[in-house]
Scaffold this motif. Structure first.
Motif, mmCIF file in Angstrom:
data_model
loop_
_atom_site.group_PDB
_atom_site.id
_atom_site.type_symbol
_atom_site.label_atom_id
_atom_site.label_comp_id
_atom_site.label_asym_id
_atom_site.label_seq_id
_atom_site.Cartn_x
_atom_site.Cartn_y
_atom_site.Cartn_z
ATOM 1 N N ALA A 115 -3.719 25.409 -7.688
ATOM 2 C CA ALA A 115 -2.551 25.732 -8.489
ATOM 3 C C ALA A 115 -2.661 27.168 -8.982
ATOM 4 O O ALA A 115 -3.749 27.651 -9.312
ATOM 5 C CB ALA A 115 -2.439 24.779 -9.668
ATOM 6 N N VAL A 116 -1.526 27.841 -9.002
ATOM 7 C CA VAL A 116 -1.510 29.224 -9.471
ATOM 8 C C VAL A 116 -0.379 29.398 -10.472
ATOM 9 O O VAL A 116 0.695 28.807 -10.328
ATOM 10 C CB VAL A 116 -1.329 30.221 -8.307
ATOM 11 C CG1 VAL A 116 -2.554 30.243 -7.419
ATOM 12 C CG2 VAL A 116 -0.088 29.915 -7.491
ATOM 13 N N THR A 117 -0.644 30.171 -11.484
ATOM 14 C CA THR A 117 0.372 30.559 -12.453
ATOM 15 C C THR A 117 0.398 32.077 -12.495
ATOM 16 O O THR A 117 -0.631 32.721 -12.765
ATOM 17 C CB THR A 117 0.062 29.990 -13.842
ATOM 18 O OG1 THR A 117 0.046 28.557 -13.770
ATOM 19 C CG2 THR A 117 1.118 30.442 -14.849
ATOM 20 N N ILE A 118 1.576 32.625 -12.224
ATOM 21 C CA ILE A 118 1.695 34.082 -12.099
ATOM 22 C C ILE A 118 2.688 34.579 -13.131
ATOM 23 O O ILE A 118 3.831 34.110 -13.178
ATOM 24 C CB ILE A 118 2.171 34.484 -10.689
ATOM 25 C CG1 ILE A 118 1.357 33.756 -9.611
ATOM 26 C CG2 ILE A 118 2.062 35.989 -10.497
ATOM 27 C CD1 ILE A 118 1.849 33.998 -8.198
ATOM 28 N N VAL A 124 -1.691 37.489 -9.178
ATOM 29 C CA VAL A 124 -2.882 36.696 -9.389
ATOM 30 C C VAL A 124 -3.688 36.718 -8.095
ATOM 31 O O VAL A 124 -3.124 36.876 -7.005
ATOM 32 C CB VAL A 124 -2.524 35.248 -9.780
ATOM 33 C CG1 VAL A 124 -1.885 34.507 -8.610
ATOM 34 C CG2 VAL A 124 -3.749 34.491 -10.282
ATOM 35 N N VAL A 125 -4.996 36.599 -8.211
ATOM 36 C CA VAL A 125 -5.869 36.543 -7.041
ATOM 37 C C VAL A 125 -6.331 35.110 -6.853
ATOM 38 O O VAL A 125 -6.925 34.510 -7.765
ATOM 39 C CB VAL A 125 -7.076 37.481 -7.193
ATOM 40 C CG1 VAL A 125 -8.039 37.296 -6.019
ATOM 41 C CG2 VAL A 125 -6.616 38.930 -7.273
ATOM 42 N N ALA A 126 -6.031 34.576 -5.678
ATOM 43 C CA ALA A 126 -6.470 33.223 -5.337
ATOM 44 C C ALA A 126 -7.674 33.327 -4.417
ATOM 45 O O ALA A 126 -7.623 34.036 -3.403
ATOM 46 C CB ALA A 126 -5.342 32.462 -4.654
ATOM 47 N N THR A 127 -8.747 32.641 -4.762
ATOM 48 C CA THR A 127 -9.975 32.695 -3.976
ATOM 49 C C THR A 127 -10.311 31.296 -3.482
ATOM 50 O O THR A 127 -10.344 30.337 -4.268
ATOM 51 C CB THR A 127 -11.135 33.254 -4.808
ATOM 52 O OG1 THR A 127 -10.792 34.572 -5.254
ATOM 53 C CG2 THR A 127 -12.408 33.329 -3.982
ATOM 54 N N PHE A 128 -10.575 31.201 -2.178
ATOM 55 C CA PHE A 128 -10.900 29.921 -1.554
ATOM 56 C C PHE A 128 -12.304 30.018 -0.959
ATOM 57 O O PHE A 128 -12.615 30.980 -0.247
ATOM 58 C CB PHE A 128 -9.904 29.592 -0.437
ATOM 59 C CG PHE A 128 -8.467 29.624 -0.874
ATOM 60 C CD1 PHE A 128 -7.858 28.494 -1.400
ATOM 61 C CD2 PHE A 128 -7.721 30.791 -0.763
ATOM 62 C CE1 PHE A 128 -6.531 28.525 -1.796
ATOM 63 C CE2 PHE A 128 -6.400 30.828 -1.153
ATOM 64 C CZ PHE A 128 -5.797 29.697 -1.677
ATOM 65 N N SER A 129 -13.119 29.032 -1.237
ATOM 66 C CA SER A 129 -14.475 28.996 -0.702
ATOM 67 C C SER A 129 -14.712 27.657 -0.034
ATOM 68 O O SER A 129 -14.270 26.605 -0.538
ATOM 69 C CB SER A 129 -15.507 29.208 -1.823
ATOM 70 O OG SER A 129 -15.327 30.474 -2.424
ATOM 71 N N LEU A 130 -15.423 27.699 1.092
ATOM 72 C CA LEU A 130 -15.727 26.467 1.808
ATOM 73 C C LEU A 130 -16.869 26.719 2.772
ATOM 74 O O LEU A 130 -17.064 27.850 3.237
ATOM 75 C CB LEU A 130 -14.507 25.954 2.564
ATOM 76 C CG LEU A 130 -13.983 26.782 3.746
ATOM 77 C CD1 LEU A 130 -13.130 25.910 4.651
ATOM 78 C CD2 LEU A 130 -13.170 27.972 3.276
ATOM 79 N N PRO A 131 -17.638 25.695 3.086
ATOM 80 C CA PRO A 131 -18.699 25.848 4.082
ATOM 81 C C PRO A 131 -18.104 25.832 5.484
ATOM 82 O O PRO A 131 -17.025 25.280 5.722
ATOM 83 C CB PRO A 131 -19.584 24.627 3.836
ATOM 84 C CG PRO A 131 -18.648 23.605 3.275
ATOM 85 C CD PRO A 131 -17.641 24.363 2.461
ATOM 86 N N ALA A 132 -18.815 26.451 6.428
ATOM 87 C CA ALA A 132 -18.320 26.519 7.800
ATOM 88 C C ALA A 132 -18.152 25.139 8.414
ATOM 89 O O ALA A 132 -17.333 24.953 9.319
ATOM 90 C CB ALA A 132 -19.271 27.365 8.649
ATOM 91 N N THR A 133 -18.907 24.156 7.910
ATOM 92 C CA THR A 133 -18.792 22.803 8.466
ATOM 93 C C THR A 133 -17.407 22.218 8.242
ATOM 94 O O THR A 133 -16.968 21.344 8.995
ATOM 95 C CB THR A 133 -19.852 21.890 7.828
ATOM 96 O OG1 THR A 133 -19.753 21.985 6.395
ATOM 97 C CG2 THR A 133 -21.248 22.311 8.260
ATOM 98 N N ASP A 134 -16.700 22.709 7.214
ATOM 99 C CA ASP A 134 -15.362 22.188 6.942
ATOM 100 C C ASP A 134 -14.320 22.710 7.928
ATOM 101 O O ASP A 134 -13.174 22.260 7.916
ATOM 102 C CB ASP A 134 -14.927 22.559 5.522
ATOM 103 C CG ASP A 134 -15.627 21.718 4.467
ATOM 104 O OD1 ASP A 134 -16.511 20.928 4.846
ATOM 105 O OD2 ASP A 134 -15.310 21.873 3.274
ATOM 106 N N LEU A 135 -14.725 23.674 8.761
ATOM 107 C CA LEU A 135 -13.772 24.207 9.735
ATOM 108 C C LEU A 135 -13.601 23.271 10.923
ATOM 109 O O LEU A 135 -12.579 23.296 11.599
ATOM 110 C CB LEU A 135 -14.244 25.586 10.235
ATOM 111 C CG LEU A 135 -14.389 26.685 9.182
ATOM 112 C CD1 LEU A 135 -14.913 27.967 9.824
ATOM 113 C CD2 LEU A 135 -13.056 26.950 8.493
ATOM 114 N N TRP A 136 -14.635 22.483 11.218
ATOM 115 C CA TRP A 136 -14.610 21.557 12.338
ATOM 116 C C TRP A 136 -14.290 22.285 13.653
ATOM 117 O O TRP A 136 -13.393 21.922 14.403
ATOM 118 C CB TRP A 136 -13.602 20.425 12.104
ATOM 119 C CG TRP A 136 -13.993 19.534 10.961
ATOM 120 C CD1 TRP A 136 -13.545 19.598 9.685
ATOM 121 C CD2 TRP A 136 -14.935 18.469 11.003
ATOM 122 N NE1 TRP A 136 -14.135 18.642 8.906
ATOM 123 C CE2 TRP A 136 -14.999 17.920 9.699
ATOM 124 C CE3 TRP A 136 -15.739 17.901 12.015
ATOM 125 C CZ2 TRP A 136 -15.832 16.851 9.380
ATOM 126 C CZ3 TRP A 136 -16.551 16.829 11.680
ATOM 127 C CH2 TRP A 136 -16.600 16.325 10.380
#
Length: 684
Positions: A115-118, A124-136
């Protein structure tokens, strides 16, 4: 009991009704207005600021950061999403298609949301983090390649609802270790040239040439193609006697830039272009190529003596075999082609840039720039972030690498002559290339040593020109002839270099299309050279007075020579009579002082009488006539002297005879006077 039960449920019914009303009210408050339209997908600008790591591998932790702008006057609350298309992009066209897709086109499946509130008109800066395993993604070598990603924002505003903005980029997936990953070689050639009008300003801080050095001067991926004339002029070493000098004199900032170039080039793969980036084809149209002045030649040697040579960058983007032949005649056996040389067939892979062309002077290597890579490197999209530019560039490179034809390939990027780099974008691309295992940064010197690809290319039949022809073949031939005559004249001066040097320097400048700047500028240079050459040749003149009378068999004819130069000249003065009744002797090694006139006495001999037309010729030591001949008439009356002598002789003889007769007469008279009295005396 039933009634009692019904009564017992009424409070619950009332409560449910109240809750329903509240929920409906909340829905009405939160829902978009009834007149809201579907969004066009680009209402909110989205920019992907970073994708780390640039190349993802198994075990990587991936982070994507994006800035979302709210251009409206009200606070916005919505959802930001990172999505991925797991389909491998296998061609350059597919990479371009993903990057240029429309805002509402497919963006793949969701990986993360938040969710973002601008704030109104904020970001606003949205940052997404995930491990490479989630890429499948595939873990085998076949999985190597780019995948499209997108960061989007969705929600509702007063006017629209749905996807409000999206930015696209790429994940580069490398499933195998670096030494198991196929790779390609890449070199970037950057011309460093300038027009004379822009040169000094371009070398100042944040000027175009200053930004080129800042963006590309410290990495082995980039090789420079430098016009020595640009550096020499910036350093203040181009003679001010040249017909055309820089529009502004060198200053402290331009000299600092020139020093930076010289210092950086010593540790950089650098090639020297022809002086002033002159057009090779025009140079080859005459047998006599103009030479730079000694001072300029020495300055160029000091600057570029250690630079590489042998590579030509023709002004023609798609050079024909004749242009390549002209380059070979100038000692440049490798030619860079920025266009043309399309593949004749449909190979299963993209061939590298190295090819070979036969021409009338032999065989030359041609390095064909990759247009897609060049466009991405040199013409960065201002709406993209440096990270987006770098990821798109890597996506195109990994497409080439995954083709893996089983032999080394080298690709070339060549920036335009007037390239004005976006420094942060260029640095991001260079850094990404340096860190990627599937591409090897290769200097231009190294790429030139690669074997030519064994594929057939279509040789351009007509060169495509970046600029109109600024000096016609006829203009060039005429001006070269005028300069040659001025150089012949200069041999009689005490300092020939002072005359010939500026003429040669200016003539070379006229052929530098980038240096001259326009057809009008080139034409003005040519006109200036012609005028200067003519002024030099007319600086010696024979001052002709009235006709001359020669009334003797020999004598001296006075010839006045005028010298308007600021230096002495040493000449021979020759007379060429149109009749053998007058014979003249040449006067050699006559020194005529600067800015003065000198009367030269020429010995002549007459062998008859009559009017003789005489041409005065001023010549050099090798008998070359170096000034416009002058004509005058000599009235030869050599027999007048003989006749005069006879008359004088006769007169003298008559005078002598008269004197003798007079003497005799006087003697007789004296005798008569003496004899008379004596006789009378005797008679007495």
């Amino acid at each position: 009991m039933v009634l009692s039960a019904q009564r017992s449920h009424r409070p619950l019914t009332y409560l449910a009704t109240i809750v329903g009303i509240l929920v409906a009210a909340a829905a009405l408050l939160c829902a978009p207005p009834a007149h809201a339209d579907a969004s066009s997908g680009d209402e909110f600008p989205v920019t992907i600021n970073s994708v780390t790591p640039a190349v993802a591998t198994p075990g990587s932790d991936i982070t994507v950061s994006a800035r979302i702008d709210n251009p409206t006057g009200k606070k916005f609350t919505g959802t930001a999403m990172l999505s991925l298309s797991r389909i491998i992009l296998q061609t350059a066209a597919q990479v371009t298609e993903w990057q240029q897709a429309k805002p509402l086109d497919a963006i793949g499946s969701s990986l993360r949301t938040q969710a973002v509130t601008i704030p109104a008109r904020g970001s606003v800066v949205a940052t997404f983090s995930l491990p490479a395993t989630d890429l499948w993604l595939l873990q085998s070598g076949d999985g190597l390649g780019p995948r499209g990603i997108a960061v989007s924002v969705s929600g509702a505003t007063k006017k629209v609802t749905g996807r409000l903005g999206v930015a696209r980029s790429f994940f580069i997936w490398q499933p195998l270790a670096d030494d198991e990953t196929p790779s390609v070689n890449l070199s970037v050639a950057v011309p460093i040239v300038s027009s004379r009008a822009d040169l000094i300003a371009a070398t100042h801080p944040q000027g175009r040439l200053d930004r080129i050095v800042a963006a590309s001067g410290s990495d082995p991926l980039v090789s420079w193609l430098v016009d020595p004339g640009t550096v020499v002029t910036a350093a203040g070493e181009l003679s001010t006697d040249a017909v055309l000098a820089a529009s502004a004199p060198a200053d402290a900032q331009s000299k600092i830039w020139a020093s930076r170039i010289e210092e950086a080039a010593s540790d950089h793969d650098t090639y020297a272009l022809p002086l002033f980036d002159a057009d090779l084809s025009t140079l080859r149209t005459t047998s006599s190529t103009p030479r730079a002045s000694t001072s300029l030649t020495d300055a160029v040697a000091d600057v570029s003596g250690s630079w590489n040579t042998g590579i030509a960058l023709p002004w023609q983007a798609a050079p024909t075999s004749s242009v390549i032949s002209d380059a070979a005649a100038a000692g440049l056996d490798t030619v860079i082609a920025r266009d043309g040389f399309d593949l004749a067939g449909n190979p299963t892979y993209t061939p590298g840039s190295v090819t070979q062309v036969s021409h009338e002077r032999g065989t030359s290597r041609v390095l064909v720039s990759d247009s897609s890579l060049t466009d991405l490197f040199a013409a960065t999209d201002p709406e993209q972030s440096p990270a987006q530019s770098a990821q798109q560039f890597l996506a195109q490179l990994v497409v080439l690498a995954r083709q893996n034809p089983g032999h080394d390939r080298a690709f070339l990027v060549t920036t335009p002559r007037d390239w004005d780099p976006a420094i942060e974008h260029v640095r991001a691309i260079i850094q990404a290339v340096d860190e990627a295992a599937f591409v090897t940064a290769t200097s231009l010197s190294d790429i030139d040593s690669f074997a030519a690809e064994s594929v057939e290319r279509n040789l351009p039949k007509r060169s495509s020109d970046d600029a109109p022809v600024q000096v016609s073949t006829e203009q060039w031939a005429d001006t070269v002839s005028n300069v040659r005559k001025a150089k012949q004249f200069a041999q009689v001066t005490s300092n020939p270099e002072k005359i010939t040097g500026p003429l040669g320097d200016s003539l070379l400048q006229a052929l530098g299309y980038q240096w001259a700047g326009s057809s009008d500028s080139a034409a003005s240079i040519i006109a200036g050279v012609d005028a200067t050459a003519e002024a030099v040749r007319s600086s010696l003149d024979v001052v002709i007075g009235s006709d001359v009378n020669l009334v003797s068999a020999s004598g001296l004819l006075p010839i006045t020579v005028s010298n308007s130069l600021d230096q002495d000249v040493t000449i021979n003065v020759q007379l060429a009579p149109d009749h053998p009744r007058l014979i003249a002797q040449a006067v050699k090694d006559v020194v005529v002082p600067a800015n003065s006139e000198l009367s030269v006495q020429v010995p002549v001999r007459a062998v008859g009488s009559g009017d003789v037309d005489v041409q005065v010729r001023l010549t050099a030591a090798d008998s070359t006539v170096i000034a416009t001949p002058a004509d005058f008439t000599v009235r030869v009356r050599a027999d007048w002297e003989t006749r005069g002598t006879v008359v004088v002789g006769i007169l003298l003889a008559l005078t002598l005879v008269a004197g003798v007769l007079r003497t005799i007469k006087r003697g007789r008279a004296s005798s008569r006077t003496t004899t008379g009295p004596d006789k009378e005396q005797d008679a007495l």
